[in-house]
Write a protein that holds these residues in place. Structure first.
Motif, PDB file in Angstrom:
ATOM      1  N   GLU A  71      -1.310  47.893  69.011  1.00  0.00           N
ATOM      2  CA  GLU A  71      -2.287  46.824  69.215  1.00  0.00           C
ATOM      3  C   GLU A  71      -2.789  46.299  67.883  1.00  0.00           C
ATOM      4  OE1 GLU A  71      -5.274  47.360  72.317  1.00  0.00           O
ATOM      5  OE2 GLU A  71      -4.342  49.300  72.705  1.00  0.00           O
ATOM      6  N   GLU A  72      -3.111  44.991  67.835  1.00  0.00           N
ATOM      7  CA  GLU A  72      -3.627  44.379  66.618  1.00  0.00           C
ATOM      8  C   GLU A  72      -5.155  44.430  66.606  1.00  0.00           C
ATOM      9  OE1 GLU A  72      -3.402  40.106  64.412  1.00  0.00           O
ATOM     10  OE2 GLU A  72      -1.566  40.839  65.365  1.00  0.00           O
ATOM     11  N   THR A 102      -2.151  46.628  62.697  1.00  0.00           N
ATOM     12  CA  THR A 102      -1.769  47.157  63.999  1.00  0.00           C
ATOM     13  C   THR A 102      -2.085  48.644  64.003  1.00  0.00           C
ATOM     14  OG1 THR A 102       0.517  47.484  63.268  1.00  0.00           O
ATOM     15  CG2 THR A 102       0.032  45.447  64.463  1.00  0.00           C
TER      16      THR A 102
END
Length: 92
Positions: free
Chosen positions: A4-5, A53
């Motif tokens: 996930e960013e 990320t």
């Protein structure tokens, strides 16, 4: 594995040791290794904001094998806000 960013703030980073920690918006601290930010190493100073990320990566050590959440890539870095110098400069 999905990554996930996030935006995060550098809490600490030791170039000699090659690692540090970032703080996520929810307050949790996450490990960052120098190999995940090689093009940005000089900019990884406390207070710098990074786009990165986060994912779980394998870490084997003397305490056993485990997966841990860590920075998997640094995408961009914003320098920390300039320190406020003195009220006298504002008043005059």
């Amino acid at each position: 594995m999905a990554h996930e960013e996030f935006s995060a703030i550098i809490k600490s980073f030791n170039r000699d040791k090659g690692f540090g920690f970032v703080v996520l918006p929810n307050g949790s601290e996450v490990f960052i290794h120098i190999t995940k930010a090689e093009e940005f190493v000089e900019e990884l100073v406390p207070g710098a904001k990074i786009q990165c990320t986060i994912g779980k990566e394998y870490k084997g050590d003397a305490k056993g094998d485990k997966w841990r959440e860590q920075v998997t890539a640094v995408l961009a870095v914003e320098p920390p806000p300039a320190p406020f110098t003195a009220w006298a400069e504002v008043v005059h």
